[in-house]
Design an enzyme around this catalytic site. Structure first.
Site, PDB file in Angstrom:
ATOM      1  N   TYR A 147       0.820  -1.365   0.043  1.00 15.16           N
ATOM      2  CA  TYR A 147       0.043   0.005  -0.126  1.00 15.16           C
ATOM      3  C   TYR A 147       0.764   1.347  -0.174  1.00 15.16           C
ATOM      4  O   TYR A 147       0.258   2.455  -0.119  1.00 15.16           O
ATOM      5  CB  TYR A 147      -0.735   0.021   1.369  1.00 15.16           C
ATOM      6  N   HIS A 154      -8.217   1.366  -6.456  1.00 12.99           N
ATOM      7  CA  HIS A 154      -7.641   0.631  -5.708  1.00 12.99           C
ATOM      8  C   HIS A 154      -6.021   0.942  -5.857  1.00 12.99           C
ATOM      9  O   HIS A 154      -5.379   1.055  -6.766  1.00 12.99           O
ATOM     10  CB  HIS A 154      -7.691  -1.019  -5.704  1.00 12.99           C
TER      11      HIS A 154
HETATM   12  O1  CA2 Z   1      -5.671  -1.725  -2.979  1.00 10.21           O
HETATM   13  C1  CA2 Z   1      -6.571  -1.274  -2.438  1.00 10.21           C
HETATM   14  O2  CA2 Z   1      -6.694   0.044  -2.411  1.00 10.21           O
HETATM   15  C2  CA2 Z   1      -7.780  -1.935  -1.486  1.00 10.21           C
HETATM   16  O3  CA2 Z   1      -9.059  -1.331  -1.843  1.00 10.21           O
HETATM   17  C3  CA2 Z   1      -7.477  -2.016  -0.102  1.00 10.21           C
HETATM   18  C4  CA2 Z   1      -8.041  -2.787   0.855  1.00 10.21           C
HETATM   19  C5  CA2 Z   1      -8.370  -4.292   0.411  1.00 10.21           C
HETATM   20  O4  CA2 Z   1      -9.319  -4.990   1.114  1.00 10.21           O
HETATM   21  C6  CA2 Z   1      -8.952  -4.407  -1.139  1.00 10.21           C
HETATM   22  O5  CA2 Z   1      -8.984  -5.770  -1.641  1.00 10.21           O
HETATM   23  C7  CA2 Z   1      -7.962  -3.473  -2.006  1.00 10.21           C
HETATM   24  C8  CA2 Z   1      -7.663  -2.922   2.423  1.00 10.21           C
HETATM   25  C9  CA2 Z   1      -7.183  -1.649   2.778  1.00 10.21           C
HETATM   26  C10 CA2 Z   1      -6.306  -1.747   4.086  1.00 10.21           C
HETATM   27  O6  CA2 Z   1      -5.610  -0.819   4.493  1.00 10.21           O
HETATM   28  C11 CA2 Z   1      -4.445  -0.834   5.264  1.00 10.21           C
HETATM   29  C12 CA2 Z   1      -4.216   0.249   5.780  1.00 10.21           C
HETATM   30  C13 CA2 Z   1      -2.999   0.441   6.289  1.00 10.21           C
HETATM   31  C14 CA2 Z   1      -2.054  -0.704   6.248  1.00 10.21           C
HETATM   32  C15 CA2 Z   1      -2.655  -1.747   5.541  1.00 10.21           C
HETATM   33  C16 CA2 Z   1      -3.834  -1.816   4.943  1.00 10.21           C
END
Ligand code: CA2
Length: 144
Positions: free
Chosen positions: A22, A98
């Site tokens: 991310y 995303h």
């Molecule tokens: O890739 C993306 O932007 C997602 O929408 C992110 C989501 C995930 O469930 C989708 O499949 C793809 C997850 C967001 C998690 O956010 C985080 C924040 C801080 C550290 C790690 C993850």
């Protein structure tokens, strides 16, 4: 011109862990990037960990003051019929974004329920997905 930028669950923690997937930027950095890149657009930024809040935000766009929705639904992308149904009631450009490439990860991320009710999906370009999402919405508005 007013664009609603919606972010779903856990995206408030961006930059705090998992930089490989991310990146290192916080959600506030992404908001700053958008404001700098598009100074003439009024952005409304909403992040929520709650599905109903996101449904309310989508419904608020029905009163005609918002020109486009750019949204990262987070994990709700793969599960939320309620967000999907709310989106179907809003007739403005809607772009799903995303950070990661949802097609290059676990199988359960392959399907986007929300994406069926969006005009298109931009996935895998890191924080640039948000900028590309705004570009796509602008193009849709200028084509109409
Ligand atoms: O890739 C993306 O932007 C997602 O929408 C992110 C989501 C995930 O469930 C989708 O499949 C793809 C997850 C967001 C998690 O956010 C985080 C924040 C801080 C550290 C790690 C993850």
């Amino acid at each position: 011109m007013t664009f609603l930028i919606l972010n779903g669950p856990n995206l408030n923690l961006l930059g705090e862990r998992d930089p490989k997937t991310y990146g290192v930027q916080a959600l506030s950095d992404i908001e700053d990037l958008l404001k700098k890149a598009y100074p003439d657009i009024d952005f409304i930024f909403v992040q929520s960990n709650h599905e109903g809040d996101l449904v309310d935000a989508i419904q608020s766009a029905r009163i005609g003051t918002v020109n486009a929705i750019i949204a990262n639904w987070g994990g709700f992308t793969h599960t939320s019929v309620a967000i999907h149904d709310a989106l179907e009631l809003v007739d403005i450009p809607k772009v799903e974004v995303h950070i990661s490439n949802i097609h290059a990860r676990e199988e359960f991320r392959e399907r986007s329920i929300t994406g069926r009710a969006m005009d298109g999906i931009i996935t895998g370009f890191g924080v640039n997905s948000y900028l590309l999402g705004v570009d796509a919405a602008l193009k849709m508005l200028s084509d109409n």
